[in-house]
Design a protein around this motif. Sequence first.
Motif, PDB file in Angstrom:
ATOM      1  N   TYR A 222      -3.910   7.637   3.358  1.00 55.89           N
ATOM      2  CA  TYR A 222      -5.225   8.281   3.460  1.00 55.89           C
ATOM      3  C   TYR A 222      -6.310   7.310   3.938  1.00 55.89           C
ATOM      4  CZ  TYR A 222      -2.996  12.116   1.003  1.00 55.89           C
ATOM      5  OH  TYR A 222      -2.145  13.147   0.653  1.00 55.89           O
ATOM      6  N   GLY A 223      -5.895   6.200   4.520  1.00 56.05           N
ATOM      7  CA  GLY A 223      -6.854   5.246   5.060  1.00 56.05           C
ATOM      8  C   GLY A 223      -7.625   4.458   4.014  1.00 56.05           C
ATOM      9  N   GLN A 224      -7.056   4.327   2.808  1.00 49.82           N
ATOM     10  CA  GLN A 224      -7.775   3.685   1.709  1.00 49.82           C
ATOM     11  C   GLN A 224      -7.282   2.275   1.381  1.00 49.82           C
ATOM     12  OE1 GLN A 224     -10.501   5.448   0.195  1.00 49.82           O
ATOM     13  NE2 GLN A 224     -10.002   6.519   2.098  1.00 49.82           N
ATOM     14  N   ALA A 225      -6.302   1.774   2.096  1.00 53.04           N
ATOM     15  CA  ALA A 225      -5.658   0.527   1.680  1.00 53.04           C
ATOM     16  C   ALA A 225      -6.622  -0.662   1.626  1.00 53.04           C
ATOM     17  CB  ALA A 225      -4.483   0.210   2.597  1.00 53.04           C
ATOM     18  N   LEU A 226      -7.495  -0.811   2.626  1.00 53.00           N
ATOM     19  CA  LEU A 226      -8.406  -1.957   2.612  1.00 53.00           C
ATOM     20  C   LEU A 226      -9.512  -1.793   1.577  1.00 53.00           C
ATOM     21  CD1 LEU A 226      -8.678  -2.859   6.400  1.00 53.00           C
ATOM     22  CD2 LEU A 226      -7.452  -4.089   4.601  1.00 53.00           C
ATOM     23  N   ALA A 227      -9.995  -0.571   1.395  1.00 53.56           N
ATOM     24  CA  ALA A 227     -10.990  -0.334   0.335  1.00 53.56           C
ATOM     25  C   ALA A 227     -10.378  -0.647  -1.024  1.00 53.56           C
ATOM     26  CB  ALA A 227     -11.473   1.113   0.385  1.00 53.56           C
ATOM     27  N   ASN A 228      -9.130  -0.254  -1.211  1.00 51.81           N
ATOM     28  CA  ASN A 228      -8.456  -0.538  -2.477  1.00 51.81           C
ATOM     29  C   ASN A 228      -8.208  -2.032  -2.654  1.00 51.81           C
ATOM     30  OD1 ASN A 228      -8.402   2.185  -3.089  1.00 51.81           O
ATOM     31  ND2 ASN A 228      -6.373   2.499  -2.206  1.00 51.81           N
ATOM     32  N   THR A 229      -7.917  -2.710  -1.551  1.00 50.59           N
ATOM     33  CA  THR A 229      -7.742  -4.159  -1.616  1.00 50.59           C
ATOM     34  C   THR A 229      -9.027  -4.839  -2.058  1.00 50.59           C
ATOM     35  OG1 THR A 229      -6.043  -4.114   0.110  1.00 50.59           O
ATOM     36  CG2 THR A 229      -7.158  -6.216  -0.272  1.00 50.59           C
ATOM     37  N   LEU A 230     -10.159  -4.415  -1.495  1.00 50.95           N
ATOM     38  CA  LEU A 230     -11.436  -4.992  -1.895  1.00 50.95           C
ATOM     39  C   LEU A 230     -11.684  -4.770  -3.386  1.00 50.95           C
ATOM     40  CD1 LEU A 230     -14.085  -6.401  -1.239  1.00 50.95           C
ATOM     41  CD2 LEU A 230     -15.028  -4.175  -0.550  1.00 50.95           C
ATOM     42  N   ALA A 231     -11.391  -3.568  -3.873  1.00 46.78           N
ATOM     43  CA  ALA A 231     -11.573  -3.285  -5.301  1.00 46.78           C
ATOM     44  C   ALA A 231     -10.706  -4.212  -6.147  1.00 46.78           C
ATOM     45  CB  ALA A 231     -11.239  -1.824  -5.592  1.00 46.78           C
ATOM     46  N   ALA A 232      -9.488  -4.472  -5.702  1.00 47.45           N
ATOM     47  CA  ALA A 232      -8.595  -5.375  -6.431  1.00 47.45           C
ATOM     48  C   ALA A 232      -9.104  -6.808  -6.397  1.00 47.45           C
ATOM     49  CB  ALA A 232      -7.185  -5.291  -5.847  1.00 47.45           C
ATOM     50  N   LEU A 233      -9.584  -7.254  -5.231  1.00 45.94           N
ATOM     51  CA  LEU A 233     -10.136  -8.605  -5.124  1.00 45.94           C
ATOM     52  C   LEU A 233     -11.335  -8.779  -6.056  1.00 45.94           C
ATOM     53  CD1 LEU A 233     -10.105  -9.120  -1.239  1.00 45.94           C
ATOM     54  CD2 LEU A 233      -8.401  -9.905  -2.890  1.00 45.94           C
ATOM     55  N   GLN A 234     -12.140  -7.747  -6.184  1.00 48.87           N
ATOM     56  CA  GLN A 234     -13.305  -7.815  -7.056  1.00 48.87           C
ATOM     57  C   GLN A 234     -12.919  -7.972  -8.518  1.00 48.87           C
ATOM     58  OE1 GLN A 234     -15.134  -4.165  -5.691  1.00 48.87           O
ATOM     59  NE2 GLN A 234     -16.666  -5.267  -4.482  1.00 48.87           N
ATOM     60  N   ARG A 235     -11.706  -7.579  -8.864  1.00 46.20           N
ATOM     61  CA  ARG A 235     -11.197  -7.765 -10.218  1.00 46.20           C
ATOM     62  C   ARG A 235     -10.411  -9.063 -10.367  1.00 46.20           C
ATOM     63  NH1 ARG A 235     -14.311  -4.350 -11.813  1.00 46.20           N
ATOM     64  NH2 ARG A 235     -13.843  -2.640 -13.270  1.00 46.20           N
ATOM     65  N   GLY A 236     -10.299  -9.843  -9.272  1.00 44.69           N
ATOM     66  CA  GLY A 236      -9.653 -11.148  -9.366  1.00 44.69           C
ATOM     67  C   GLY A 236      -8.241 -11.237  -8.840  1.00 44.69           C
ATOM     68  N   ILE A 237      -7.714 -10.170  -8.257  1.00 44.11           N
ATOM     69  CA  ILE A 237      -6.368 -10.212  -7.668  1.00 44.11           C
ATOM     70  C   ILE A 237      -6.349 -11.194  -6.496  1.00 44.11           C
ATOM     71  CG2 ILE A 237      -4.732  -8.885  -6.270  1.00 44.11           C
ATOM     72  CD1 ILE A 237      -4.440  -8.180  -9.151  1.00 44.11           C
ATOM     73  N   THR A 238      -5.294 -12.007  -6.412  1.00 42.55           N
ATOM     74  CA  THR A 238      -5.188 -12.974  -5.312  1.00 42.55           C
ATOM     75  C   THR A 238      -3.865 -12.873  -4.553  1.00 42.55           C
ATOM     76  OG1 THR A 238      -4.361 -14.678  -6.824  1.00 42.55           O
ATOM     77  CG2 THR A 238      -6.746 -14.639  -6.407  1.00 42.55           C
ATOM     78  N   THR A 239      -3.023 -11.900  -4.884  1.00 44.67           N
ATOM     79  CA  THR A 239      -1.785 -11.674  -4.140  1.00 44.67           C
ATOM     80  C   THR A 239      -1.770 -10.234  -3.659  1.00 44.67           C
ATOM     81  OG1 THR A 239      -0.542 -13.313  -5.423  1.00 44.67           O
ATOM     82  CG2 THR A 239       0.735 -11.667  -4.223  1.00 44.67           C
ATOM     83  N   VAL A 240      -1.612 -10.064  -2.345  1.00 41.66           N
ATOM     84  CA  VAL A 240      -1.637  -8.735  -1.735  1.00 41.66           C
ATOM     85  C   VAL A 240      -0.407  -8.578  -0.859  1.00 41.66           C
ATOM     86  CG1 VAL A 240      -2.926  -7.136  -0.264  1.00 41.66           C
ATOM     87  CG2 VAL A 240      -4.164  -8.751  -1.735  1.00 41.66           C
ATOM     88  N   ASP A 241       0.334  -7.495  -1.063  1.00 40.58           N
ATOM     89  CA  ASP A 241       1.497  -7.190  -0.240  1.00 40.58           C
ATOM     90  C   ASP A 241       1.050  -6.522   1.060  1.00 40.58           C
ATOM     91  OD1 ASP A 241       2.693  -7.936  -2.603  1.00 40.58           O
ATOM     92  OD2 ASP A 241       3.803  -6.069  -2.896  1.00 40.58           O
ATOM     93  N   ALA A 242       1.778  -6.784   2.126  1.00 44.34           N
ATOM     94  CA  ALA A 242       1.492  -6.146   3.411  1.00 44.34           C
ATOM     95  C   ALA A 242       2.722  -6.265   4.295  1.00 44.34           C
ATOM     96  CB  ALA A 242       0.287  -6.788   4.090  1.00 44.34           C
ATOM     97  N   ALA A 243       2.781  -5.417   5.322  1.00 43.65           N
ATOM     98  CA  ALA A 243       3.906  -5.433   6.255  1.00 43.65           C
ATOM     99  C   ALA A 243       3.389  -5.625   7.673  1.00 43.65           C
ATOM    100  CB  ALA A 243       4.706  -4.133   6.165  1.00 43.65           C
ATOM    101  N   ALA A 244       3.951  -6.583   8.373  1.00 46.56           N
ATOM    102  CA  ALA A 244       3.543  -6.843   9.754  1.00 46.56           C
ATOM    103  C   ALA A 244       3.645  -5.566  10.578  1.00 46.56           C
ATOM    104  CB  ALA A 244       4.426  -7.930  10.360  1.00 46.56           C
ATOM    105  N   GLY A 245       2.597  -5.268  11.307  1.00 48.60           N
ATOM    106  CA  GLY A 245       2.586  -4.090  12.154  1.00 48.60           C
ATOM    107  C   GLY A 245       2.368  -2.785  11.430  1.00 48.60           C
ATOM    108  N   GLY A 246       2.224  -2.816  10.090  1.00 48.84           N
ATOM    109  CA  GLY A 246       2.003  -1.591   9.331  1.00 48.84           C
ATOM    110  C   GLY A 246       3.236  -0.720   9.211  1.00 48.84           C
ATOM    111  N   LEU A 247       4.402  -1.324   9.362  1.00 50.75           N
ATOM    112  CA  LEU A 247       5.631  -0.558   9.274  1.00 50.75           C
ATOM    113  C   LEU A 247       5.970  -0.217   7.828  1.00 50.75           C
ATOM    114  CD1 LEU A 247       7.818  -2.550  11.799  1.00 50.75           C
ATOM    115  CD2 LEU A 247       6.691  -0.351  12.177  1.00 50.75           C
TER     116      LEU A 247
END
Length: 313
Positions: A222-247
Amino acid sequence: MLAPTTVPMPGLPERVRIYEVGPRDGLQNEAAVVPVAVKAELVTRLVGAGLRTVEVTSFVRPDLVPQLADAEELWAGLARSPGVRYPVLVPNVRGLDRALAAGVEEIAVFGSATESFAQRNLGRSVEESLTMFAPVVATAREHGVPVRAYLSMCFGDPWEGEVPPERVADVAARLMALGCTELSLGDTIGVATAGHVQALLDALAEVGLGVERLAVHFHDTYGQALANTLAALQRGITTVDAAAGGLGGCPFARSASGNLATEDLVWFLHGLGIDTGVDLPALVATSTWLAAHLGRPSPSRAVRALAHQPSPS
């Protein structure tokens, strides 16, 4: 190639570790089997672009995930670099035995916060899956092998609907009590929103799971992944999973579309002045190369924007 203007925001971490899942989670849904040489080159290219954790494959039953049937062959032929982590996913004790025999030094297990997905993905209840994981984690730790735990359906389930944060926290605490070293919170069908992310992290803190032991794994349905990442960073998360190319996605949940693209994440983090150690042009080149092998354009917005962008004069 263009780069984002760096404008830091207060309260965010200075560095984020990207846990690259493209070679495993990104390719597992591909109908056409990708040659093992291409997979090995993908891993090498990702490491060359600066990624320091690259999940390589899964030692799963070949008939369940044919794309990953070459796990031993891939691992044996992989040129590994010092200082880089090459975890693999294992589903059970049999998968662990295969991984240990191959010389794997880090593993992950994959659980569910909901009963419906546990039955569809693992063929057993949440309780039964925890019982299955216990000897896997114990044996791995006896061999000095760290164990990451993935917990899927943390924000919503296509069969059950909303998933209460308290239920996720309960399963997460029990999973980590087995001896896992890290927990990745999966938004398997991409329905999370920023407030929900922070509410779940708060619920986990209440059961003693601090952000230093947590990672986030968002899908961009739903196009929310980066907004959700920012919310997690604001809580102190420092490890984020991702896949090259968005696969990627999940072969056992049809509504699960692609993972957060590593290139989109890197552009976002670099714009915030957060260090990742990743060379974005090299990463874009890698995903462009992979897209050519797969016969379709990359779904990553950053790849599409940057792949043919002329360098500024």
